[in-house]
Each structure stands twice: as structure tokens, then as C-alpha cells.
Design a protein around this motif. Structure first.
Motif, PDB file in Angstrom:
ATOM      1  N   GLY A   1       0.739  -0.688   0.104  1.00 34.63           N
ATOM      2  CA  GLY A   1      -0.172  -0.081   0.230  1.00 34.63           C
ATOM      3  C   GLY A   1       0.817   0.763  -0.139  1.00 34.63           C
ATOM      4  O   GLY A   1       0.292   1.883  -0.838  1.00 34.63           O
ATOM      5  N   ASP A   2       1.793   1.065   0.615  1.00 34.49           N
ATOM      6  CA  ASP A   2       2.492   2.103   0.323  1.00 34.49           C
ATOM      7  C   ASP A   2       2.486   2.435  -1.171  1.00 34.49           C
ATOM      8  O   ASP A   2       3.397   1.696  -2.461  1.00 34.49           O
ATOM      9  N   VAL A   3       2.803   4.694  -1.126  1.00 33.15           N
ATOM     10  CA  VAL A   3       3.214   5.265  -2.899  1.00 33.15           C
ATOM     11  C   VAL A   3       4.786   5.029  -2.778  1.00 33.15           C
ATOM     12  O   VAL A   3       5.256   6.227  -1.741  1.00 33.15           O
ATOM     13  N   LEU A   4       5.314   4.784  -3.705  1.00 32.70           N
ATOM     14  CA  LEU A   4       6.954   4.902  -3.554  1.00 32.70           C
ATOM     15  C   LEU A   4       7.010   6.274  -4.204  1.00 32.70           C
ATOM     16  O   LEU A   4       6.793   6.104  -5.652  1.00 32.70           O
ATOM     17  N   GLY A   5       8.010   7.196  -4.687  1.00 30.66           N
ATOM     18  CA  GLY A   5       8.008   7.690  -5.386  1.00 30.66           C
ATOM     19  C   GLY A   5       9.527   7.455  -6.370  1.00 30.66           C
ATOM     20  O   GLY A   5       9.943   6.371  -6.142  1.00 30.66           O
ATOM     21  N   ALA A   6      10.007   7.302  -7.395  1.00 29.42           N
ATOM     22  CA  ALA A   6      10.744   7.966  -8.899  1.00 29.42           C
ATOM     23  C   ALA A   6      11.997   7.520  -8.364  1.00 29.42           C
ATOM     24  O   ALA A   6      12.029   8.395  -7.013  1.00 29.42           O
ATOM     25  N   GLY A   7      12.997   6.301  -8.022  1.00 29.91           N
ATOM     26  CA  GLY A   7      13.997   6.369  -7.368  1.00 29.91           C
ATOM     27  C   GLY A   7      14.493   5.790  -5.057  1.00 29.91           C
ATOM     28  O   GLY A   7      15.400   5.744  -4.779  1.00 29.91           O
ATOM     29  N   ASP A   8      12.952   5.725  -5.498  1.00 23.64           N
ATOM     30  CA  ASP A   8      12.433   4.745  -3.171  1.00 23.64           C
ATOM     31  C   ASP A   8      13.632   4.098  -3.794  1.00 23.64           C
ATOM     32  O   ASP A   8      12.910   3.205  -4.598  1.00 23.64           O
ATOM     33  N   PRO A   9      14.237   3.460  -2.356  1.00 26.38           N
ATOM     34  CA  PRO A   9      13.929   2.190  -2.112  1.00 26.38           C
ATOM     35  C   PRO A   9      13.851   1.153  -2.150  1.00 26.38           C
ATOM     36  O   PRO A   9      12.769   1.029  -0.819  1.00 26.38           O
ATOM     37  N   VAL A  10      13.744   0.012  -2.761  1.00 21.02           N
ATOM     38  CA  VAL A  10      12.431  -0.984  -2.474  1.00 21.02           C
ATOM     39  C   VAL A  10      13.440  -2.608  -2.026  1.00 21.02           C
ATOM     40  O   VAL A  10      12.386  -3.128  -0.891  1.00 21.02           O
TER      41      VAL A  10
END
Length: 392
Positions: free
Chosen positions: A322-331
Motif C-alpha cells: 500500500g505504500d506509494v513510492l516515488g521514482a528512485g525510492d529504495p525497495v
């Protein structure tokens, strides 16, 4: 008479290929490139203290780690070019070994022979005068060739100095990036402002995970889950052909390319260094994260409605469903471990000299799907500017 063939042998030196040049040498250019990469590495490590106190530690630490990894990639390329130049010079020396040996023998004979003996010639005074003229002509060429030979030896010495300095610098910097990775894992866990687009639906996910027999079946099930997808996301389709690779590495196996056992997968196998950082190339919502079948940790994110990006094979995964990540965020982070600090630099230099994907011991699986169909990532991603497929 036995001395005059030596004169002929010395003349033969003038026909040797020119190895060195007065301008910047290939080794110098590779060294300059590697030094620029080393500066990038030092700058990344220097930002660690700032990242610890940053308002958004996740973003700051991600920049430190990614800057470090990109610097490593650039340094690896410079070291590989420098090592290739050294190998080229050594190969040329080896090819000319017999001729150089004859020349050195001739030079030794000339140095040990009395000048009066050198002026004697069975052909008489004219022949003696001609021999003297030959020696006079040979000397400048011999000196010039000796200078070129010294320039080549200097190139090799330059490469060796670069390798030693790089190994020392990398060994001392390893602890900094390891600390950055540790802090990143903690910062992601502590970050409480991450927006969420829908609930976790743990029961549905658990049932789907238990029932799935393959990654393909699981991904189709994830796509079919009834969820509130929220507001429209950015134009993902418009990003086709411009996405960055999620990890610094090289493409080991392309879309549907069979491996040695004849098994093909509808995605990319990316070779990556131990503990490499994996980031999402586009704003996306986490649809699944965790272990799955024999794929290790799997992260499935939704960059747009009906699209899924799958990353498999990580040792750690970050974030929650459910988390919304931005471009370049670590996964997540890849597994494996680097050599000990006192050995890391030397091992990195050796791997760089070998080229290929030496030292890239981990593999990330990347798959892109639209609905129930898989897409070729080559149509969507641009290659890492530091490394190309089949290269580093």
C-alpha cells in the motif's frame, strides 16, 4: 666480422612499432577517468554525515548509496581500460621479445668492443668508413626508441599506481557505505509519513501466495485483486524507453533468453554486486513484498493501472503493501557480502581487470507486465550509463 651483424641488428630496431606517444597516453586517459570516479566516490561518502541529520533520511541515504555505486561503476570502467592498456603493452613487448633480445645483444657487443676494433673491416678503409657512418645513423634512432620504450614502461607504472591507490581508497571507504545501508534499512522502517493507497488485504494475499504455483500465476492473481487504486498516477506509458535500471549492474540474460539448462524467463536477469541497492524506476504502489516460492524476496509494484513491475532475488525488501513510492525510492538490497575491508579494494581491482560481470555475484530478476501479458524490458528501459549489456 662477427661484430658487424650486430650493427645490422641494431638497425633493425628502427623498424619496431612505436608504442608510446608524446601526447596523453591511453593509460593517462583511463587514469583521469578513474580519478574522476574516485572523486565521485569520496563525495558520496562525504555526504554520509549530512544524510544522518537530514529531514528525510531515506532520500538522503539513498542518494549516498546510489552515488557510491555509480562511482564504483565508473571506477570499474576506468580500471578495466587501464588494465587493458597494460595488457596491450605487455603483449607487444612479448611479440617483440626476440628482436629486442637481438638488439640488446648488439648494444652490449658494441659497448664492450674497443673503438679501434670497430673501425676495422675486412673490406678495407672504405668499408670501415661506411660502418662508422651506419653506427652514427643508428645512434639517434636507438635513443628515440629507448625513449619510446621508457614511455611505455611509464604507462605500465602509471596503471600500477592507479590500481594500488584505488585499492587503498576503496578499502577505507567500504565501512562508510555499509553503515549507510544499515541506516537506510532502519530509516525506511521508521518513516511514518509514507502515503498509502489501499489496505493490505492480508487474507487475500496469504491465500494467493499459498495457492500460487509460479511467479506468473501469482502476478496474475495480484493484478486481479480488488483494491482501491486511488487517484490516477503519472503517465507511465509515456515513460516507455526512458526508465532507469533498478540496480547498478549488467544484463546477464535478456527477455526469453534460455539459460544453460534451456530455461527461459519473460524478464531480465541482471548481474549486480553484493549488497547493491534496488530502487523503483517510476512512482509506484507496493502490491506485494516478501518471500515467494524459490525466488527469494519478491517486490511487486504497480506503476500504473494494469501494469506491474516485479523484482525478485533480493535479500532485504523495504516498505509495506500500500505504500506509494516515488521514482528512485529504495525497495531493497541484494544479498551476498563484499570482501573484508582489508581485501575489498584489491578484489575489486582484480575483478575490474577481468571485465565481464566479474564481482557481480548477485542476480536480480526484473519482469514487466501489462494485465496477463509480459513485456520486453528492452522496450522500456535505458541501460545504466555506467554499464552496458556484456560490459560493465
Amino acid at each position: 666480422m662477427s661484430r658487424f651483424p650486430c650493427v645490422i641488428a641494431v638497425c633493425g630496431l628502427l623498424a619496431l612499432p612505436v608504442f608510446g606517444t608524446a601526447a596523453a597516453t591511453p593509460a593517462d586517459e583511463a587514469v583521469a577517468e578513474a580519478q574522476g570516479a574516485a572523486a565521485q566516490l569520496r563525495a558520496a561518502m562525504g555526504k554520509l554525515d549530512e544524510a544522518v541529520t537530514a529531514d528525510d533520511q531515506v532520500v538522503a541515504l539513498t542518494e549516498v548509496i546510489r552515488g557510491y555505486e555509480q562511482g564504483l561503476g565508473a571506477l570499474r570502467a576506468g580500471l578495466r581500460q587501464a588494465s587493458a592498456r597494460e595488457a596491450e603493452l605487455r603483449s607487444q613487448f612479448e611479440a617483440q621479445r626476440s628482436r629486442l633480445a637481438r638488439v640488446l645483444g648488439a648494444m652490449t657487443s658494441l659497448q664492450q668492443s674497443p673503438e679501434t676494433a670497430l673501425l676495422l673491416h675486412p673490406g678495407g678503409a672504405l668499408a670501415s668508413a661506411q660502418s662508422g657512418m651506419i653506427l652514427s645513423d643508428v645512434t639517434p634512432g636507438l635513443r628515440a626508441e629507448a625513449e619510446r620504450l621508457q614511455a611505455d614502461l611509464d604507462e605500465i607504472a602509471t596503471v600500477r599506481d592507479l590500481q594500488a591507490n584505488a585499492a587503498d581508497m576503496l578499502g577505507s571507504g567500504l565501512a562508510s557505505v555499509q553503515e549507510a545501508r544499515r541506516l537506510l534499512a532502519s530509516a525506511v522502517t521508521d518513516r511514518s509519513t509514507m502515503p498509502a493507497r489501499f489496505g493490505e488485504a492480508p487474507e487475500e494475499l496469504q491465500q494467493l501466495e499459498e495457492a500460487a504455483q509460479s511467479l506468473d500465476e501469482f502476478a496474475v492473481g495480484i493484478d486481479a485483486l480488488e483494491t482501491d487504486i486511488g487517484a490516477p498516477m503519472e503517465d507511465f506509458e509515456g515513460a516507455q524507453g526512458s526508465l532507469k535500471l533498478p540496480v547498478v549492474g549488467s544484463i546477464r540474460r535478456s527477455y526469453n533468453e534460455a539459460d544453460a539448462a534451456g530455461v527461459s524467463r519473460p524478464g531480465w536477469i541482471i548481474a549486480a554486486p553484493p549488497a547493491a541497492l534496488v530502487t523503483t524506476p517510476w512512482p509506484a504502489t507496493i502490491r506485494y513484498r516478501g518471500p515467494l516460492l524459490d525466488y527469494g524476496n519478491v517486490m511487486i509494484v504497480e506503476p500504473a493501472e494494469d501494469y506491474l513491475l516485479i523484482f525478485a532475488g533480493m535479500s532485504q525488501v523495504f516498505g509495506e503493501v500500500g505504500d506509494v513510492l516515488g521514482a528512485g525510492d529504495p525497495v531493497g538490497l541484494m544479498g551476498g557480502s563484499e570482501a573484508p575491508e582489508q581485501e575489498f579494494g584489491a578484489q575489486f581491482v582484480a575483478d575490474a581487470a577481468r571485465g565481464g560481470d566479474a564481482g557481480q555475484t548477485e542476480t536480480l530478476y526484473l519482469e514487466l507486465r501489462k494485465g496477463t501479458e509480459t513485456l520486453d524490458p528492452a522496450d522500456w528501459f535505458v541501460l545504466n550509463p555506467v554499464v552496458d549489456p556484456g560490459q560493465d
